[in-house]
Scaffold this motif. Structure first.
Motif, PDB file in Angstrom:
ATOM      1  N   LEU A  82       0.829  -1.194   0.000  1.00  0.00           N
ATOM      2  CA  LEU A  82       0.000   0.000   0.000  1.00  0.00           C
ATOM      3  C   LEU A  82       0.869   1.250   0.000  1.00  0.00           C
ATOM      4  O   LEU A  82       1.903   1.306   0.678  1.00  0.00           O
ATOM      5  CB  LEU A  82      -0.903   0.008   1.243  1.00  0.00           C
ATOM      6  CG  LEU A  82      -1.861  -1.162   1.380  1.00  0.00           C
ATOM      7  CD1 LEU A  82      -2.550  -1.146   2.737  1.00  0.00           C
ATOM      8  CD2 LEU A  82      -2.894  -1.146   0.259  1.00  0.00           C
TER       9      LEU A  82
ATOM     10  N   TYR B 156      -7.606   3.231  -3.777  1.00  0.00           N
ATOM     11  CA  TYR B 156      -8.609   3.148  -2.721  1.00  0.00           C
ATOM     12  C   TYR B 156      -8.838   4.530  -2.114  1.00  0.00           C
ATOM     13  O   TYR B 156      -7.879   5.286  -1.905  1.00  0.00           O
ATOM     14  CB  TYR B 156      -8.138   2.240  -1.591  1.00  0.00           C
ATOM     15  CG  TYR B 156      -7.889   0.804  -1.964  1.00  0.00           C
ATOM     16  CD1 TYR B 156      -6.602   0.345  -2.256  1.00  0.00           C
ATOM     17  CD2 TYR B 156      -8.932  -0.123  -2.005  1.00  0.00           C
ATOM     18  CE1 TYR B 156      -6.358  -0.981  -2.580  1.00  0.00           C
ATOM     19  CE2 TYR B 156      -8.697  -1.451  -2.329  1.00  0.00           C
ATOM     20  CZ  TYR B 156      -7.402  -1.865  -2.617  1.00  0.00           C
ATOM     21  OH  TYR B 156      -7.177  -3.181  -2.941  1.00  0.00           O
TER      22      TYR B 156
ATOM     23  N   GLY C 217      -7.485   8.066  13.348  1.00  0.00           N
ATOM     24  CA  GLY C 217      -6.622   7.112  14.033  1.00  0.00           C
ATOM     25  C   GLY C 217      -6.297   5.964  13.106  1.00  0.00           C
ATOM     26  O   GLY C 217      -6.497   4.805  13.433  1.00  0.00           O
ATOM     27  N   GLY C 218      -5.774   6.314  11.958  1.00  0.00           N
ATOM     28  CA  GLY C 218      -5.567   5.319  10.905  1.00  0.00           C
ATOM     29  C   GLY C 218      -6.760   5.342   9.961  1.00  0.00           C
ATOM     30  O   GLY C 218      -7.745   6.042  10.186  1.00  0.00           O
ATOM     31  N   TYR C 219      -6.701   4.537   8.931  1.00  0.00           N
ATOM     32  CA  TYR C 219      -7.774   4.510   7.930  1.00  0.00           C
ATOM     33  C   TYR C 219      -8.857   3.547   8.405  1.00  0.00           C
ATOM     34  O   TYR C 219      -8.767   2.345   8.199  1.00  0.00           O
ATOM     35  CB  TYR C 219      -7.229   4.118   6.573  1.00  0.00           C
ATOM     36  CG  TYR C 219      -6.303   5.164   5.989  1.00  0.00           C
ATOM     37  CD1 TYR C 219      -4.987   4.869   5.671  1.00  0.00           C
ATOM     38  CD2 TYR C 219      -6.759   6.463   5.788  1.00  0.00           C
ATOM     39  CE1 TYR C 219      -4.143   5.832   5.150  1.00  0.00           C
ATOM     40  CE2 TYR C 219      -5.923   7.438   5.271  1.00  0.00           C
ATOM     41  CZ  TYR C 219      -4.614   7.120   4.952  1.00  0.00           C
ATOM     42  OH  TYR C 219      -3.782   8.079   4.443  1.00  0.00           O
ATOM     43  N   GLN C 220      -9.910   4.087   9.001  1.00  0.00           N
ATOM     44  CA  GLN C 220     -10.936   3.264   9.619  1.00  0.00           C
ATOM     45  C   GLN C 220     -11.900   2.648   8.625  1.00  0.00           C
ATOM     46  O   GLN C 220     -12.491   1.601   8.892  1.00  0.00           O
ATOM     47  CB  GLN C 220     -11.709   4.088  10.639  1.00  0.00           C
ATOM     48  CG  GLN C 220     -10.889   4.498  11.857  1.00  0.00           C
ATOM     49  CD  GLN C 220     -11.727   5.195  12.898  1.00  0.00           C
ATOM     50  OE1 GLN C 220     -12.786   5.727  12.611  1.00  0.00           O
ATOM     51  NE2 GLN C 220     -11.255   5.202  14.128  1.00  0.00           N
ATOM     52  N   VAL C 221     -12.105   3.316   7.500  1.00  0.00           N
ATOM     53  CA  VAL C 221     -13.028   2.815   6.492  1.00  0.00           C
ATOM     54  C   VAL C 221     -12.332   2.870   5.140  1.00  0.00           C
ATOM     55  O   VAL C 221     -11.719   3.887   4.799  1.00  0.00           O
ATOM     56  CB  VAL C 221     -14.329   3.649   6.441  1.00  0.00           C
ATOM     57  CG1 VAL C 221     -15.274   3.085   5.386  1.00  0.00           C
ATOM     58  CG2 VAL C 221     -14.998   3.679   7.809  1.00  0.00           C
ATOM     59  N   TRP C 222     -12.426   1.782   4.392  1.00  0.00           N
ATOM     60  CA  TRP C 222     -11.808   1.666   3.074  1.00  0.00           C
ATOM     61  C   TRP C 222     -12.893   1.380   2.028  1.00  0.00           C
ATOM     62  O   TRP C 222     -13.864   0.673   2.315  1.00  0.00           O
ATOM     63  CB  TRP C 222     -10.828   0.501   3.031  1.00  0.00           C
ATOM     64  CG  TRP C 222      -9.602   0.641   3.859  1.00  0.00           C
ATOM     65  CD1 TRP C 222      -9.476   0.377   5.200  1.00  0.00           C
ATOM     66  CD2 TRP C 222      -8.293   1.023   3.409  1.00  0.00           C
ATOM     67  NE1 TRP C 222      -8.171   0.583   5.603  1.00  0.00           N
ATOM     68  CE2 TRP C 222      -7.430   0.967   4.529  1.00  0.00           C
ATOM     69  CE3 TRP C 222      -7.766   1.382   2.173  1.00  0.00           C
ATOM     70  CZ2 TRP C 222      -6.061   1.277   4.437  1.00  0.00           C
ATOM     71  CZ3 TRP C 222      -6.416   1.688   2.080  1.00  0.00           C
ATOM     72  CH2 TRP C 222      -5.581   1.644   3.207  1.00  0.00           C
ATOM     73  N   GLY C 223     -12.665   1.872   0.822  1.00  0.00           N
ATOM     74  CA  GLY C 223     -13.491   1.463  -0.298  1.00  0.00           C
ATOM     75  C   GLY C 223     -12.986   0.148  -0.864  1.00  0.00           C
ATOM     76  O   GLY C 223     -11.999  -0.415  -0.388  1.00  0.00           O
TER      77      GLY C 223
ATOM     78  N   ALA D 117      -1.644   2.299  13.155  1.00  0.00           N
ATOM     79  CA  ALA D 117      -2.831   1.476  12.904  1.00  0.00           C
ATOM     80  C   ALA D 117      -2.379   0.199  12.213  1.00  0.00           C
ATOM     81  O   ALA D 117      -1.351   0.170  11.527  1.00  0.00           O
ATOM     82  CB  ALA D 117      -3.843   2.220  12.038  1.00  0.00           C
TER      83      ALA D 117
ATOM     84  N   HIS E 225      -3.727  -2.879   9.563  1.00  0.00           N
ATOM     85  CA  HIS E 225      -4.723  -3.225   8.553  1.00  0.00           C
ATOM     86  C   HIS E 225      -4.450  -4.641   8.046  1.00  0.00           C
ATOM     87  O   HIS E 225      -3.293  -5.064   7.962  1.00  0.00           O
ATOM     88  CB  HIS E 225      -4.673  -2.255   7.375  1.00  0.00           C
ATOM     89  CG  HIS E 225      -4.815  -0.810   7.766  1.00  0.00           C
ATOM     90  ND1 HIS E 225      -6.041  -0.228   7.999  1.00  0.00           N
ATOM     91  CD2 HIS E 225      -3.896   0.145   7.987  1.00  0.00           C
ATOM     92  CE1 HIS E 225      -5.866   1.042   8.323  1.00  0.00           C
ATOM     93  NE2 HIS E 225      -4.561   1.300   8.334  1.00  0.00           N
TER      94      HIS E 225
ATOM     95  N   PRO F 233      -8.134  -3.465   1.719  1.00  0.00           N
ATOM     96  CA  PRO F 233      -7.691  -3.528   3.122  1.00  0.00           C
ATOM     97  C   PRO F 233      -8.865  -3.404   4.091  1.00  0.00           C
ATOM     98  O   PRO F 233      -9.920  -2.866   3.756  1.00  0.00           O
ATOM     99  CB  PRO F 233      -6.756  -2.321   3.240  1.00  0.00           C
ATOM    100  CG  PRO F 233      -6.387  -1.954   1.850  1.00  0.00           C
ATOM    101  CD  PRO F 233      -7.574  -2.308   1.016  1.00  0.00           C
TER     102      PRO F 233
ATOM    103  N   TYR G 270      -9.475  -2.317   8.245  1.00  0.00           N
ATOM    104  CA  TYR G 270      -8.917  -1.716   9.461  1.00  0.00           C
ATOM    105  C   TYR G 270      -9.065  -2.692  10.621  1.00  0.00           C
ATOM    106  O   TYR G 270     -10.163  -3.197  10.888  1.00  0.00           O
ATOM    107  CB  TYR G 270      -9.670  -0.425   9.756  1.00  0.00           C
ATOM    108  CG  TYR G 270      -9.314   0.301  11.025  1.00  0.00           C
ATOM    109  CD1 TYR G 270     -10.150   0.242  12.139  1.00  0.00           C
ATOM    110  CD2 TYR G 270      -8.171   1.087  11.100  1.00  0.00           C
ATOM    111  CE1 TYR G 270      -9.849   0.947  13.291  1.00  0.00           C
ATOM    112  CE2 TYR G 270      -7.870   1.800  12.255  1.00  0.00           C
ATOM    113  CZ  TYR G 270      -8.717   1.728  13.341  1.00  0.00           C
ATOM    114  OH  TYR G 270      -8.411   2.439  14.484  1.00  0.00           O
TER     115      TYR G 270
END
Lengths: 116, 111
Positions: free
Chosen positions: A45, A95, A101-107, B34, B36, B44, B46
């Motif tokens: 990534l 994406y 707090g980081g990428y909580q939701v991803w496509g 974080a 993943h 990815p 989370y």
């Protein structure tokens, strides 16, 4: 938790342009920083760009500065990535992701192939 | 500029536990990260936010088998009672003003 759906990927020739879109739902879009992250075939990534809640701050990885532009329309709950002067090295799944707090939701991603 | 280092691969047996490591570069040991998970041909997912003090906050629906801990510049993802569906790539990620960073990822094989 929310949902993100990307669109706009496809085949583009070297030197060409493409605009990616990301439709957000299930959360208050205008309260979150948003990003684009890409993944070249067989690679890890890579962060591409990030935009603040109100669009007043934008950040880019060095390799796309001056070529890509991130933007958002909070009225439409949408995130965009304008890609110009693309090269073969831009071939990747792109994406969109919601920060917190980081990428909580991803496509689910949209594939961009740069080839003649 | 902060850099995250991960081992390229790890393996463990079905039902066992595994600890994956993400190392922050010198001068950045106070950063939160974080974790993943990415399964083959999928986007990815989370897993959690892991703070420098070891406290962690998991995403919705993440099983209790997943946990995190911290020690100095090291950030750990611990998976207990390994299941076949845990076979995936695992990425750590951090952030600073104007930049977001991913580790290179660890490919976990469940034997």
């Amino acid at each position: 938790e929310g949902q993100l759906v990307e669109s706009g990927g496809g085949l583009v020739q070297p030197g060409g342009s493409l605009r990616l879109s990301c439709a957000a739902s299930g959360f208050t879009f205008n309260k979150y920083w948003m990003s684009w992250v890409r993944q070249a075939p067989g690679r890890g990534l890579e962060w591409v760009a990030t935009i603040k809640e109100d669009g007043s701050e934008k950040y880019y990885v060095d390799s796309v500065k001056g070529r890509f532009a991130i933007s958002r329309d909070n009225a439409k709950n949408s995130l965009y990535l304008q890609m110009n002067t693309v090269t073969a090295e831009d071939t990747a799944v792109f994406y969109c992701a919601r920060e917190g707090g980081g990428y909580q939701v991803w496509g689910q991603g949209t594939l961009v192939i740069v080839s003649s | 500029q902060v850099v995250l280092t991960q081992s390229p691969s790890a393996s463990a047996s079905l039902g066992a536990s595994v600890k994956l490591t993400c190392t922050l570069s010198s001068g950045h040991s106070s950063y939160d990260i974080a974790w993943h998970q990415q399964k083959p041909e999928k986007g990815p997912r989370y897993l959690m936010k892991l703070n420098s003090d070891g406290s962690h906050y998991k995403g919705d629906g993440i099983p209790g088998r997943f946990s995190g801990s911290s020690s100095g510049a090291e950030r750990y993802l611990i998976i207990s009672s390994l299941q076949s569906e845990d076979e995936a790539d695992y990425y750590c990620q951090t952030w600073d003003t104007g930049i977001r960073v991913f580790g290179g990822g660890t490919k976990l094989t469940v034997l």
